[in-house]
Design a protein around this motif. Structure first.
Motif, PDB file in Angstrom:
ATOM      1  N   ARG A 152       0.824  -1.220   0.000  1.00 13.38           N
ATOM      2  CA  ARG A 152       0.000   0.000   0.000  1.00 13.38           C
ATOM      3  C   ARG A 152       0.852   1.261   0.000  1.00 13.38           C
ATOM      4  O   ARG A 152       0.424   2.302  -0.473  1.00 13.38           O
ATOM      5  N   LYS A 153       2.078   1.165   0.504  1.00 14.79           N
ATOM      6  CA  LYS A 153       2.950   2.336   0.551  1.00 14.79           C
ATOM      7  C   LYS A 153       3.647   2.601  -0.787  1.00 14.79           C
ATOM      8  O   LYS A 153       4.287   3.627  -0.957  1.00 14.79           O
ATOM      9  N   LEU A 154       3.515   1.677  -1.738  1.00 12.78           N
ATOM     10  CA  LEU A 154       4.033   1.941  -3.080  1.00 12.78           C
ATOM     11  C   LEU A 154       3.355   3.172  -3.665  1.00 12.78           C
ATOM     12  O   LEU A 154       3.951   3.915  -4.439  1.00 12.78           O
ATOM     13  N   ASP A 155       2.096   3.376  -3.279  1.00 15.24           N
ATOM     14  CA  ASP A 155       1.314   4.502  -3.776  1.00 15.24           C
ATOM     15  C   ASP A 155       1.945   5.844  -3.387  1.00 15.24           C
ATOM     16  O   ASP A 155       1.725   6.854  -4.047  1.00 15.24           O
ATOM     17  N   GLY A 156       2.750   5.868  -2.353  1.00 13.54           N
ATOM     18  CA  GLY A 156       3.388   7.109  -1.907  1.00 13.54           C
ATOM     19  C   GLY A 156       4.731   7.387  -2.560  1.00 13.54           C
ATOM     20  O   GLY A 156       5.345   8.434  -2.306  1.00 13.54           O
ATOM     21  N   LEU A 157       5.205   6.469  -3.386  1.00 12.55           N
ATOM     22  CA  LEU A 157       6.502   6.673  -4.035  1.00 12.55           C
ATOM     23  C   LEU A 157       6.367   7.645  -5.212  1.00 12.55           C
ATOM     24  O   LEU A 157       5.339   7.685  -5.887  1.00 12.55           O
ATOM     25  N   HIS A 158       7.418   8.398  -5.434  1.00 14.45           N
ATOM     26  CA  HIS A 158       7.451   9.360  -6.532  1.00 14.45           C
ATOM     27  C   HIS A 158       8.525   8.947  -7.529  1.00 14.45           C
ATOM     28  O   HIS A 158       9.390   8.113  -7.228  1.00 14.45           O
ATOM     29  N   LEU A 159       8.471   9.553  -8.694  1.00 12.28           N
ATOM     30  CA  LEU A 159       9.430   9.251  -9.748  1.00 12.28           C
ATOM     31  C   LEU A 159      10.868   9.401  -9.250  1.00 12.28           C
ATOM     32  O   LEU A 159      11.716   8.534  -9.486  1.00 12.28           O
ATOM     33  N   ALA A 160      11.137  10.459  -8.509  1.00 12.51           N
ATOM     34  CA  ALA A 160      12.494  10.699  -8.004  1.00 12.51           C
ATOM     35  C   ALA A 160      12.924   9.604  -7.034  1.00 12.51           C
ATOM     36  O   ALA A 160      14.090   9.199  -7.024  1.00 12.51           O
ATOM     37  N   ASP A 161      11.982   9.094  -6.214  1.00 14.19           N
ATOM     38  CA  ASP A 161      12.304   8.025  -5.266  1.00 14.19           C
ATOM     39  C   ASP A 161      12.794   6.781  -6.007  1.00 14.19           C
ATOM     40  O   ASP A 161      13.804   6.172  -5.631  1.00 14.19           O
ATOM     41  N   LEU A 162      12.067   6.410  -7.043  1.00  9.97           N
ATOM     42  CA  LEU A 162      12.417   5.199  -7.793  1.00  9.97           C
ATOM     43  C   LEU A 162      13.684   5.400  -8.616  1.00  9.97           C
ATOM     44  O   LEU A 162      14.537   4.509  -8.682  1.00  9.97           O
ATOM     45  N   CYS A 163      13.818   6.561  -9.239  1.00 19.12           N
ATOM     46  CA  CYS A 163      14.997   6.818 -10.080  1.00 19.12           C
ATOM     47  C   CYS A 163      16.290   6.856  -9.272  1.00 19.12           C
ATOM     48  O   CYS A 163      17.370   6.645  -9.825  1.00 19.12           O
ATOM     49  N   ARG A 164      16.204   7.112  -7.969  1.00 19.47           N
ATOM     50  CA  ARG A 164      17.401   7.117  -7.126  1.00 19.47           C
ATOM     51  C   ARG A 164      17.968   5.716  -6.919  1.00 19.47           C
ATOM     52  O   ARG A 164      19.135   5.551  -6.577  1.00 19.47           O
ATOM     53  N   LEU A 165      17.133   4.697  -7.104  1.00 16.76           N
ATOM     54  CA  LEU A 165      17.602   3.320  -6.939  1.00 16.76           C
ATOM     55  C   LEU A 165      18.492   2.938  -8.114  1.00 16.76           C
ATOM     56  O   LEU A 165      18.134   3.154  -9.276  1.00 16.76           O
ATOM     57  N   LYS A 166      19.653   2.366  -7.820  1.00  9.47           N
ATOM     58  CA  LYS A 166      20.546   1.906  -8.877  1.00  9.47           C
ATOM     59  C   LYS A 166      19.810   0.857  -9.715  1.00  9.47           C
ATOM     60  O   LYS A 166      19.204  -0.064  -9.185  1.00  9.47           O
ATOM     61  N   GLY A 167      19.845   1.024 -11.020  1.00  9.65           N
ATOM     62  CA  GLY A 167      19.167   0.089 -11.910  1.00  9.65           C
ATOM     63  C   GLY A 167      17.780   0.542 -12.322  1.00  9.65           C
ATOM     64  O   GLY A 167      17.163  -0.051 -13.190  1.00  9.65           O
ATOM     65  N   MET A 168      17.275   1.595 -11.679  1.00 12.11           N
ATOM     66  CA  MET A 168      15.943   2.121 -12.005  1.00 12.11           C
ATOM     67  C   MET A 168      16.101   3.460 -12.713  1.00 12.11           C
ATOM     68  O   MET A 168      16.427   4.461 -12.090  1.00 12.11           O
ATOM     69  N   GLY A 169      15.891   3.474 -13.987  1.00  8.58           N
ATOM     70  CA  GLY A 169      15.912   4.714 -14.741  1.00  8.58           C
ATOM     71  C   GLY A 169      14.504   5.239 -14.942  1.00  8.58           C
ATOM     72  O   GLY A 169      13.539   4.767 -14.315  1.00  8.58           O
ATOM     73  N   LEU A 170      14.387   6.178 -15.838  1.00  7.33           N
ATOM     74  CA  LEU A 170      13.095   6.798 -16.115  1.00  7.33           C
ATOM     75  C   LEU A 170      12.088   5.783 -16.662  1.00  7.33           C
ATOM     76  O   LEU A 170      10.928   5.769 -16.254  1.00  7.33           O
ATOM     77  N   ALA A 179       1.629   1.496 -13.359  1.00 10.17           N
ATOM     78  CA  ALA A 179       0.857   0.377 -12.803  1.00 10.17           C
ATOM     79  C   ALA A 179       0.171   0.789 -11.498  1.00 10.17           C
ATOM     80  O   ALA A 179      -0.987   0.416 -11.257  1.00 10.17           O
ATOM     81  N   ILE A 180       0.880   1.556 -10.687  1.00 16.61           N
ATOM     82  CA  ILE A 180       0.284   2.043  -9.426  1.00 16.61           C
ATOM     83  C   ILE A 180      -0.900   2.948  -9.722  1.00 16.61           C
ATOM     84  O   ILE A 180      -1.961   2.818  -9.104  1.00 16.61           O
ATOM     85  N   GLU A 181      -0.742   3.823 -10.702  1.00 20.44           N
ATOM     86  CA  GLU A 181      -1.846   4.726 -11.069  1.00 20.44           C
ATOM     87  C   GLU A 181      -3.039   3.958 -11.640  1.00 20.44           C
ATOM     88  O   GLU A 181      -4.188   4.247 -11.297  1.00 20.44           O
ATOM     89  N   LEU A 182      -2.769   2.948 -12.452  1.00 24.38           N
ATOM     90  CA  LEU A 182      -3.865   2.115 -12.976  1.00 24.38           C
ATOM     91  C   LEU A 182      -4.618   1.434 -11.842  1.00 24.38           C
ATOM     92  O   LEU A 182      -5.848   1.390 -11.836  1.00 24.38           O
ATOM     93  N   SER A 183      -3.878   0.894 -10.871  1.00 29.09           N
ATOM     94  CA  SER A 183      -4.552   0.230  -9.742  1.00 29.09           C
ATOM     95  C   SER A 183      -5.348   1.226  -8.916  1.00 29.09           C
ATOM     96  O   SER A 183      -6.430   0.900  -8.428  1.00 29.09           O
ATOM     97  N   ARG A 184      -4.852   2.456  -8.780  1.00 30.39           N
ATOM     98  CA  ARG A 184      -5.586   3.493  -8.053  1.00 30.39           C
ATOM     99  C   ARG A 184      -6.899   3.803  -8.775  1.00 30.39           C
ATOM    100  O   ARG A 184      -7.944   3.948  -8.147  1.00 30.39           O
TER     101      ARG A 184
END
Length: 186
Positions: A152-170, A179-184
């Motif tokens: 449920r807390k995935l919904d609170g993540l932002h683009l910048a949060d994910l892009c900061r993870l190594k291996g996660m680009g735009l 996918a989170i927005e579709l589920s919302r």
């Protein structure tokens, strides 16, 4: 022609012949017909058949896959999945390919449906690929850790949060957020 053959494979061993056919029934349903035909000493044939209707094929394939997987590792009953993965990595296989097929997210989805997957496995399917250092599955686990292992807390993540993870680009981050927005919206 009654029940035409849509696709066929065959092979033989000695006096025994096997025919694997995909056929079309008169009600337009597809079915698989497996036939074993053996030449007997009196020159007659003995035939055994198995019919699997298309409505049962997913369960049939899942059962057959499980049986073949078990048979492939019958002599390694005390070996864990992690030990098999390590052995595959030593053979040069990395990432999700190093996992046994029954443990891979796509194969698990096909065998047991989306409900059989963990949150990290679902994320791995969205991400599609990992990096040289970690698999998409491990990356999915890191995203879940970022969300406190609470889907449920995935919904609170932002683009910048994910892009900061190594291996996660735009691109990968956009897929997850979409996918989170579709589920919302559902």
């Amino acid at each position: 022609m009654k029940n035409p053959v849509l696709a066929s494979e065959s092979f033989s061993r000695g006096n025994t012949h096997y025919f694997l056919d995909l056929r079309l029934a008169s009600n337009q349903a597809n079915y698989f017909l497996f036939t074993q035909s053996s030449l007997l000493q009196d020159q007659s044939y003995k035939r055994n058949t198995l019919v699997v209707w298309n409505r049962d094929i997913e369960e049939f394939i899942a059962g057959l896959s499980s049986l073949l997987h078990t048979a492939a590792y019958l002599d390694q009953q005390d070996v864990t999945v992690h030990q098999l993965r390590k052995a595959n990595q030593q053979r040069g296989l990395t990432g999700i390919k190093a996992l046994e097929p029954a443990m891979r997210p796509r194969e698990k989805l096909m065998a047991g449906g989306a409900g059989s997957l963990s949150d990290a496995e679902l994320l791995a399917l969205l991400i599609g690929s990992g990096s040289a250092d970690e698999s998409a599955l491990e990356l999915g686990a890191r995203i879940m850790a970022l969300a406190g292992d609470d889907v449920r807390k995935l919904d609170g993540l932002h683009l910048a949060d994910l892009c900061r993870l190594k291996g996660m680009g735009l691109a990968k981050s956009s897929s997850v957020l979409s996918a989170i927005e579709l589920s919302r919206r559902m």
